[in-house]
Design an enzyme around this catalytic site. Sequence first.
Site, PDB file in Angstrom:
ATOM      1  CE  LYS A  51      -1.588   3.961   2.756  1.00 42.54           C
ATOM      2  NZ  LYS A  51      -1.457   2.870   3.738  1.00 42.54           N
ATOM      3  CE  LYS A 102      -4.655   1.800  -0.450  1.00 41.19           C
ATOM      4  NZ  LYS A 102      -3.953   0.562  -0.084  1.00 41.19           N
ATOM      5  CB  SER A 137      -0.961   0.017   1.196  1.00 41.54           C
ATOM      6  OG  SER A 137      -2.054  -0.833   0.957  1.00 41.54           O
ATOM      7  CB  SER A 189      -4.124   1.372   4.162  1.00 38.90           C
ATOM      8  OG  SER A 189      -3.308   0.991   3.079  1.00 38.90           O
TER       9      SER A 189
END
Length: 378
Positions: free
Chosen positions: A222, A62, A59, A119
Amino acid sequence: MLKRLFAVLLAVVIIGASAVSASALGEGDISAPAAVLMDADTGKILYEKNAHEQRACASITKVMTLTLVMEAVDSGKIHMDDVVTASAHAASMGGSDIWLEEGEQMTVDDMIKATAVASANDAAVALAEFICGTEDDFVAAMNEKANALGMDDTTFMNCNGLDEEGHITSAYDVALMSRELIKHEKIFDYTNIWLDNLRGGETQIVNTNKLLRSYDGITGLKTGTTGEAGACISATAERNGLSLIGVVLGADSGKERFRDAATLLDYGFANFESKELGLEEELAPITVEGGMEDEVSISCEGVTGLTVPKGEGKGITQTVDIPESLTAPVRKGDVVGRVVFTLNGEELASFDVTANDDVEEKSFGSILGLLLHSLIKM
């Protein structure tokens, strides 16, 4: 001549080679197979371990998704209160999500919150489709942006980071796109959230970045975990004007991911500091030969600071390198010299000195025009 827009330049430069050696932290200090510590203001690498090794990043993908989303918001293409409708494709995502149903609607603001904090794979796809029509078109835009940023190790196959053949990046490239995302300072409104809710309080979300609860100065950014990627994080933090990005890819566990990220950031804050700078004296105008004006004023904007090894800032010296005179014509913004900062004989940074005004070359026509203008005023 080329000119630099200093008004938007944050001049923070790191001393030394392009990266410190891994031994500066100790061989066992970073357990993950790939890691990078980057100065966020300049992109200078302070530490690297297998920085260009191509790996899945889960992720962390992202980060690029959110970069394109924030660009769309800033450009006015989309707005925070716009309503996004989840498609069947978005609702079909597995892994981490907020359980969107086909046809369910949320604002852009809530979709960003779900993507950045929880997420949510489904929210990321919903945003991608809202901006570009299809996830495929959005992924094409992600790869175009990656190419523009110099992310040579990266190919995106989706917008949320679910394991997919050919979906790869590197610790260095993650740092690059993280640096790009945090230029949109509003993203910190989301990445700093620890606990929040959606659907009017019906759905609680908790940030996947546990450093928010334990690390001084953390601002984001993140996390990501899949079977292929392992445990990953891009961690951003700021203390005393020094902004750092610590990237960890492929850790064996979430605990090791957070430990490695904290170790990277600790190393940066322990060994570097931001040294505020300023011109020692006002720059005097330069004589212009053969011009309609005898001189032109000059300036050097954007000299704000240098990031240096701790304790060495007092040794920085400044040299102003400008000619005694210029030859007309001179154009506003022309680079006419530079200000150089050095430490122990090594150049750390230089900033362009530019002309503040136009100075036309003397000619029969220009002199005649000046005379006529004077006569009209009489």
